[in-house]
Design an enzyme around this catalytic site. Sequence first.
Site, PDB file in Angstrom:
ATOM      1  N   SER A  95     114.789  59.322  30.743  1.00 29.21           N
ATOM      2  CA  SER A  95     116.114  58.998  30.194  1.00 29.21           C
ATOM      3  C   SER A  95     116.443  57.507  30.184  1.00 29.21           C
ATOM      4  CB  SER A  95     117.197  59.751  30.974  1.00 29.21           C
ATOM      5  OG  SER A  95     117.237  61.102  30.572  1.00 29.21           O
ATOM      6  N   LYS A  98     117.495  56.114  26.932  1.00 23.79           N
ATOM      7  CA  LYS A  98     118.895  56.096  26.478  1.00 23.79           C
ATOM      8  C   LYS A  98     119.512  54.700  26.532  1.00 23.79           C
ATOM      9  CE  LYS A  98     120.018  60.913  27.684  1.00 23.79           C
ATOM     10  NZ  LYS A  98     118.932  61.397  28.559  1.00 23.79           N
ATOM     11  N   SER A 155     123.921  61.198  31.678  1.00 27.78           N
ATOM     12  CA  SER A 155     122.639  61.257  30.968  1.00 27.78           C
ATOM     13  C   SER A 155     122.570  62.458  30.034  1.00 27.78           C
ATOM     14  CB  SER A 155     121.480  61.293  31.967  1.00 27.78           C
ATOM     15  OG  SER A 155     120.280  60.886  31.373  1.00 27.78           O
TER      16      SER A 155
END
Length: 459
Positions: A95, A98, A155
């Site tokens: 993640s 991101k 997230s």
Amino acid sequence: MSGRSGHKKNKRHLVKKSIASVMLLNMLCLSALPAAMVFAEKAQTSTTAATNSTTAVAGSIQKPELNLKSAILIEASTGQVLLSMNADEALPPASMTKMMTEYIVAEQVKQGKLKWTDKVTVGENPKLTTGSRIFLNQGDVHTVEELYIAMAVGSANDATVALAERVAGSEQEFVKLMNETAKQMGMKTAHFINATGLDKKDMPKKYQPDTDKEDVMSAKDAAILAMHIVKDHPDYAKFTAIQSYKFRERDKAPIVNYNWMLEANKNIPNFKAYAYPGLDGLKTGHTKNAGNCFTGTAVRNGMRLISVVMGADSEAHRFTETKKVLDFGFDNFEVKQVVPGKSKVEGLDTVPVKKGVETKVGVVSDSDVSFVVPKGGDAKGVKFQTKLDAAELVAPIKKGTKVGTITYTYKAEGMDQAQTKTVNLVTSEDVEKGSWFRLFFRAIGEMFADLFDGIKNLF
């Protein structure tokens, strides 16, 4: 008699010419002597500076033992690498991907292409997206800011995809933008196939890209991306430092930030053992392939550091390893200003000006220059190189006009790389255009000066 008399006259003329030549030669030599002495003095100063250019402080710095796949530590304002462990190896970032989505959305807002208050209608792809999520349904409507917080704090994969589709029309069009931005930033290993960091097999089957590649990014590339977030969007902590966030009124529990190291967690029983002074971001990540990852940033005594750890074996471990990395930076390094703003440059105090009231104008650097140095050390031996845009300027000239650049270079003993910073050279005052009368008489003066030089060359 007349022949003997003419011979004497020629002899006297020759003697006079010789005496005049000797006198002129002495005058020229004496006038050149101070300049020669100044030149010699400058040369000696330069040699002395070179002699004092090293410091041994950094040689004794002990790096921490780390149990990770890769790691890096950089100072945010200079980009100076302070610690590196397999930092150029392309690895699954989970993640931490991101961060690029966060950056692009924030850029869209900054450029006026998007507003935080804009409404986003959720499509099918976000609804089908799994992993960390806030369980969006197709047709749900939320603001850009609400989805952004869900992405930065919790997230949330579904919120991330919804934002990607809002920006580019589809997630795969957004991915093109991600990869273009990575190249512009100078990220050498990064390649994205989605906006979230999920493995391809974990994406909704209908929306999987036709590729055998996965998301990859080195620790160094993650640090570069984080540095752009910190520099280009200094208000990032408005989102990344949120401890918890209730996404919908009907939600029984709020989203809790996966970043246990937030300084704000120092009074939270479950997290206070991990809370780190000055830490306010940035992004965690976890998948089976990536392990546990974390890009963190903290500021102390005016110095901001960015750390990246990849491949830790547990959630807690990524934070304890990050603490080691950040402690290493704050315990051993500091940022020092080596050149204040508006400084004169040795050997380039002025540049020539044509058609002005003045024939030259002062130049100075337009901003200060700072470098990372070992704690307690001095930034000695800083070298510089200037580059002018033109050999001379033409009046009128405004104060602050850019006339060139100056690049400073510094390398401390024991540090892996030299640091460089380029700043502009600008004029230190206005120069008005000279009147016709002034320029006419200046031209006459220059003509007589050239004539005198010509006469000197006859002897």
